[in-house]
Scaffold this active site. Structure first.
Site, PDB file in Angstrom:
ATOM      1  N   HIS A 150       0.857  -1.188   0.000  1.00 57.39           N
ATOM      2  CA  HIS A 150       0.000   0.000   0.000  1.00 57.39           C
ATOM      3  C   HIS A 150       0.889   1.232   0.000  1.00 57.39           C
ATOM      4  O   HIS A 150       1.959   1.240   0.628  1.00 57.39           O
ATOM      5  CB  HIS A 150      -0.894   0.017   1.246  1.00 57.39           C
ATOM      6  CG  HIS A 150      -2.065   0.936   1.119  1.00 57.39           C
ATOM      7  ND1 HIS A 150      -1.978   2.277   1.371  1.00 57.39           N
ATOM      8  CD2 HIS A 150      -3.341   0.697   0.747  1.00 57.39           C
ATOM      9  CE1 HIS A 150      -3.155   2.837   1.150  1.00 57.39           C
ATOM     10  NE2 HIS A 150      -4.006   1.910   0.778  1.00 57.39           N
ATOM     11  N   ASP A 193      -7.940  -5.397  -0.074  1.00 55.74           N
ATOM     12  CA  ASP A 193      -8.354  -6.230  -1.217  1.00 55.74           C
ATOM     13  C   ASP A 193      -7.957  -7.682  -1.072  1.00 55.74           C
ATOM     14  O   ASP A 193      -8.367  -8.517  -1.868  1.00 55.74           O
ATOM     15  CB  ASP A 193      -7.749  -5.653  -2.502  1.00 55.74           C
ATOM     16  CG  ASP A 193      -8.299  -4.270  -2.777  1.00 55.74           C
ATOM     17  OD1 ASP A 193      -7.511  -3.317  -2.873  1.00 55.74           O
ATOM     18  OD2 ASP A 193      -9.537  -4.143  -2.831  1.00 55.74           O
TER      19      ASP A 193
HETATM   20  C1  SDX Z   1      -6.290   0.145  -2.846  1.00 52.90           C
HETATM   21  O1  SDX Z   1      -4.419   4.631  -1.970  1.00 52.90           O
HETATM   22  C2  SDX Z   1      -5.387   3.998  -1.330  1.00 52.90           C
HETATM   23  O2  SDX Z   1      -5.777   4.351  -0.254  1.00 52.90           O
HETATM   24  C3  SDX Z   1      -5.997   2.826  -2.118  1.00 52.90           C
HETATM   25  C4  SDX Z   1      -7.016   1.991  -1.325  1.00 52.90           C
HETATM   26  C5  SDX Z   1      -8.280   2.773  -1.043  1.00 52.90           C
HETATM   27  O3  SDX Z   1      -9.004   2.383  -0.113  1.00 52.90           O
HETATM   28  O4  SDX Z   1      -8.606   3.693  -1.847  1.00 52.90           O
HETATM   29  O5  SDX Z   1      -6.444   1.548  -0.089  1.00 52.90           O
HETATM   30  C6  SDX Z   1      -7.438   0.753  -2.133  1.00 52.90           C
HETATM   31  O6  SDX Z   1      -6.068   0.483  -3.996  1.00 52.90           O
HETATM   32  C7  SDX Z   1      -5.375  -0.807  -2.103  1.00 52.90           C
HETATM   33  C8  SDX Z   1      -4.121  -1.234  -2.944  1.00 52.90           C
HETATM   34  C9  SDX Z   1      -4.581  -2.352  -3.889  1.00 52.90           C
HETATM   35  N1  SDX Z   1      -3.506  -2.670  -4.865  1.00 52.90           N
HETATM   36  C10 SDX Z   1      -2.881  -3.865  -4.795  1.00 52.90           C
HETATM   37  O7  SDX Z   1      -3.035  -4.697  -3.892  1.00 52.90           O
HETATM   38  C11 SDX Z   1      -1.958  -4.113  -5.979  1.00 52.90           C
HETATM   39  C12 SDX Z   1      -0.635  -4.716  -5.469  1.00 52.90           C
HETATM   40  N2  SDX Z   1       0.049  -3.650  -4.739  1.00 52.90           N
HETATM   41  C13 SDX Z   1       1.056  -2.881  -5.433  1.00 52.90           C
HETATM   42  O8  SDX Z   1       0.828  -2.719  -6.807  1.00 52.90           O
HETATM   43  C14 SDX Z   1       1.540  -1.664  -4.663  1.00 52.90           C
HETATM   44  O9  SDX Z   1       1.790  -2.093  -3.390  1.00 52.90           O
HETATM   45  C15 SDX Z   1       0.666  -0.433  -4.597  1.00 52.90           C
HETATM   46  C16 SDX Z   1       0.246   0.044  -5.949  1.00 52.90           C
HETATM   47  C17 SDX Z   1      -0.546  -0.684  -3.766  1.00 52.90           C
HETATM   48  C18 SDX Z   1       1.513   0.660  -3.917  1.00 52.90           C
HETATM   49  O10 SDX Z   1       2.534   0.980  -4.799  1.00 52.90           O
HETATM   50  P1  SDX Z   1       3.671   2.034  -4.379  1.00 52.90           P
HETATM   51  O11 SDX Z   1       3.335   2.737  -3.126  1.00 52.90           O
HETATM   52  O12 SDX Z   1       3.971   2.866  -5.589  1.00 52.90           O
HETATM   53  O13 SDX Z   1       4.834   1.118  -3.997  1.00 52.90           O
HETATM   54  P2  SDX Z   1       5.950   0.671  -5.007  1.00 52.90           P
HETATM   55  O14 SDX Z   1       5.303   0.123  -6.243  1.00 52.90           O
HETATM   56  O15 SDX Z   1       6.939   1.763  -5.142  1.00 52.90           O
HETATM   57  O16 SDX Z   1       6.603  -0.564  -4.223  1.00 52.90           O
HETATM   58  C19 SDX Z   1       7.681  -0.372  -3.322  1.00 52.90           C
HETATM   59  C20 SDX Z   1       8.487  -1.659  -3.435  1.00 52.90           C
HETATM   60  C21 SDX Z   1       8.899  -1.978  -4.867  1.00 52.90           C
HETATM   61  O17 SDX Z   1      10.057  -2.783  -4.782  1.00 52.90           O
HETATM   62  P3  SDX Z   1      11.535  -2.049  -4.947  1.00 52.90           P
HETATM   63  O18 SDX Z   1      11.467  -1.270  -6.260  1.00 52.90           O
HETATM   64  O19 SDX Z   1      11.686  -1.179  -3.742  1.00 52.90           O
HETATM   65  O20 SDX Z   1      12.535  -3.186  -5.002  1.00 52.90           O
HETATM   66  O21 SDX Z   1       7.672  -2.769  -3.021  1.00 52.90           O
HETATM   67  C22 SDX Z   1       7.467  -3.653  -4.120  1.00 52.90           C
HETATM   68  C23 SDX Z   1       7.806  -2.871  -5.392  1.00 52.90           C
HETATM   69  O22 SDX Z   1       8.255  -3.748  -6.402  1.00 52.90           O
HETATM   70  N3  SDX Z   1       6.049  -4.052  -4.068  1.00 52.90           N
HETATM   71  C24 SDX Z   1       5.609  -5.290  -4.254  1.00 52.90           C
HETATM   72  C25 SDX Z   1       4.212  -5.212  -4.061  1.00 52.90           C
HETATM   73  N4  SDX Z   1       3.861  -3.950  -3.787  1.00 52.90           N
HETATM   74  C26 SDX Z   1       5.005  -3.229  -3.796  1.00 52.90           C
HETATM   75  N5  SDX Z   1       6.251  -6.437  -4.568  1.00 52.90           N
HETATM   76  C27 SDX Z   1       5.458  -7.540  -4.684  1.00 52.90           C
HETATM   77  N6  SDX Z   1       4.115  -7.559  -4.506  1.00 52.90           N
HETATM   78  C28 SDX Z   1       3.459  -6.413  -4.210  1.00 52.90           C
HETATM   79  N7  SDX Z   1       2.161  -6.417  -4.034  1.00 52.90           N
END
Ligand code: SDX
Length: 430
Positions: A306, A364
């Site tokens: 998140h 989710d």
């Molecule tokens: C919702 O914003 C809100 O409040 C949204 C929400 C709401 O109520 O409105 O809470 C609802 O959208 C919840 C989130 C649902 N999405 C997912 O579950 C999709 C999977 N999650 C990711 O795509 C990600 O965690 C996000 C999009 C939710 C957050 O992305 P960020 O903050 O941009 O984080 P990032 O992509 O920069 O990740 C940081 C690191 C990265 O690795 P490094 O580059 O540091 O090596 O963490 C890794 C990412 O690769 N990472 C994951 C991961 N999420 C982040 N690696 C594996 N699996 C994951 N799910």
């Protein structure tokens, strides 16, 4: 105002910017005069360090795993009243008295029917159209039916548009589902509560009576509350930006639905369930956890991570409990997918990659298991999220419209394209 200020030194020149304190949470540095004073923009793709507005609606502390609606902790709001209590709180800032709640319930209930012409709107879609595509279109089309509540400068029009959307979006969502499965639309019934009415509109058929399961309606009511608002997430920011141009409220909410559809946002519940189905059994979890950690593999654990929560999403805890209640009601002591989800959570939370990046289950992760158990297809999961989030979008939209500081949102950019060059006539392009 805090009296504090921040100093920026750029090209050996020092610039002061005011710092504001909130009632809680991080301070903000007001950089609205930065460009005028320095000729430079800030650069913050994804807005990881940018506060887009001042708000009094929802507060999140991602490190502590705190979520409050108008100051009330989410678990108390989810357990203490029903979804329309939550809607009243988000819209007006206070919990309703018994009389206020009765009046609000009546006003919402009496707006649940949609204009009969809207039912013909659906027949233009293919039956296999994703219900979210129908939601984006039909909510936007409400502006064509409810002209008397599109004048955003009129507080009464804003109020009636708010009530209409809270009341009619579930009806449109149920119609999208019925159209998708080829069953006749079911009209709302005024003697049912909000969640029960929605369940009946989705699952009743003309051939027999439909009795709402109280465990399901209570679970769905709680799911709506958990999803109702969440500060300045992507879809809420979309609604605010669309509203800042003066667009009518129906168009703004349709824009929010479009943004919510993405798998990184509201579409994650559909993607998370598909992921759990693909994993299938606990012995395949290591394979998928390794894929999620592999930079060369686009696969991510859907329902994990998140932007704000760097601790357990407080909504996920309640969602897991709700999924257990619904499964127990179905006599399913264990759902293979819930077992996979619980084991996947355990494995991930012991893995350095996830611990280091503070990746926890979000709302989710468990919601899909619950909704599937209640009979919803995965294509309806994000539709239900949009039904719940409609009140949050509207509350944030109204706050933005009524904010004296609000102006049209118009970010700038860091330009990395070609500098000026001579145009090449077609005859000389080779
Ligand atoms: C919702 O914003 C809100 O409040 C949204 C929400 C709401 O109520 O409105 O809470 C609802 O959208 C919840 C989130 C649902 N999405 C997912 O579950 C999709 C999977 N999650 C990711 O795509 C990600 O965690 C996000 C999009 C939710 C957050 O992305 P960020 O903050 O941009 O984080 P990032 O992509 O920069 O990740 C940081 C690191 C990265 O690795 P490094 O580059 O540091 O090596 O963490 C890794 C990412 O690769 N990472 C994951 C991961 N999420 C982040 N690696 C594996 N699996 C994951 N799910």
């Amino acid at each position: 105002m805090s009296g504090k200020s921040a100093t920026l030194i750029l090209d050996n020149k020092s610039h002061e910017f005011p710092v504001y304190e909130g009632s809680t949470g991080p301070d903000v540095i007001d950089i609205s005069k930065l460009y005028a004073q320095t000729g430079a923009f800030t650069y913050d793709p994804g807005f990881t360090s940018t506060a887009s507005c001042a708000s009094t609606i929802t507060y999140i502390d991602g490190d502590a795993g705190i979520l409050r609606y108008r100051g009330y902790p989410i678990d108390q709001v989810a357990e203490g009243g029903d979804f329309l209590d939550c809607c009243y709180l988000l819209l007006y800032g206070e919990l309703p008295t018994a009389a206020q709640k009765a009046d609000f319930d009546t006003r919402v209930t009496r707006h649940t029917m949609v204009h009969e012409q809207m039912s013909r709107f659906f027949t233009g879609f293919r039956r296999d159209a994703h219900p979210m595509s129908i939601m984006v279109a039909s909510v936007g089309a409400m502006a064509a039916f409810y002209h008397d509540s599109t004048d955003i400068s009129d507080p009464m029009a804003r109020e009636i548009a708010s009530i209409r959307m809270i009341a009619k979006v579930p009806t449109l969502a149920a119609m999208a589902f019925k159209y998708h499965i080829g069953q006749p639309f079911v009209y709302p019934k005024n003697d049912l509560d909000y969640a029960s009415n929605f369940l009946r509109m989705c699952f009743a058929v003309p051939c027999e009576d439909y009795v709402v399961n109280p465990v399901f309606s209570r679970a769905l009511d709680r799911i709506f509350t958990l999803h109702a608002d969440h500060e300045q997430n992507a879809s809420t920011s979309t609604v605010r930006l669309a509203g800042s141009s003066g667009a009518n409220p129906f168009a703004c909410i349709a824009a929010g639905i479009a943004c919510l559809w993405g798998p990184a946002h509201g579409g994650a519940n559909e993607a998370a369930l598909k992921m759990l189905e693909e994993i299938g059994s606990a012995d395949r979890i290591p394979e998928f956890v390794n894929r999620a950690k592999d930079k060369n593999d686009p696969f991510r654990l859907m329902g994990f991570g998140h932007r704000v929560y760097k601790n357990y999403d407080p909504r996920a805890k309640i969602m897991q409990q709700t999924s257990r209640e619904v499964l127990a009601e179905l006599g399913k002591k264990n759902d293979p997918l819930l077992e996979v989800a619980v084991e996947l959570e355990k494995v991930a939370l012991q893995d350095e990659y996830f611990v280091e990046r503070k990746l926890y289950p979000n709302i989710d992760f468990y919601s899909g298991i619950t909704l599937r158990a209640m009979g919803f297809p995965t294509s309806m999961f994000t539709v239900l999220f949009s039904v719940a989030r409609t009140v949050g979008w509207i509350a944030q939209w109204k706050e933005m419209i009524e904010d004296p500081d609000q102006r049209i949102g118009r970010p700038r950019q860091l330009y990395r394209g070609e500098v000026e060059r001579e145009y090449i006539p077609t005859t000389k392009r080779g």
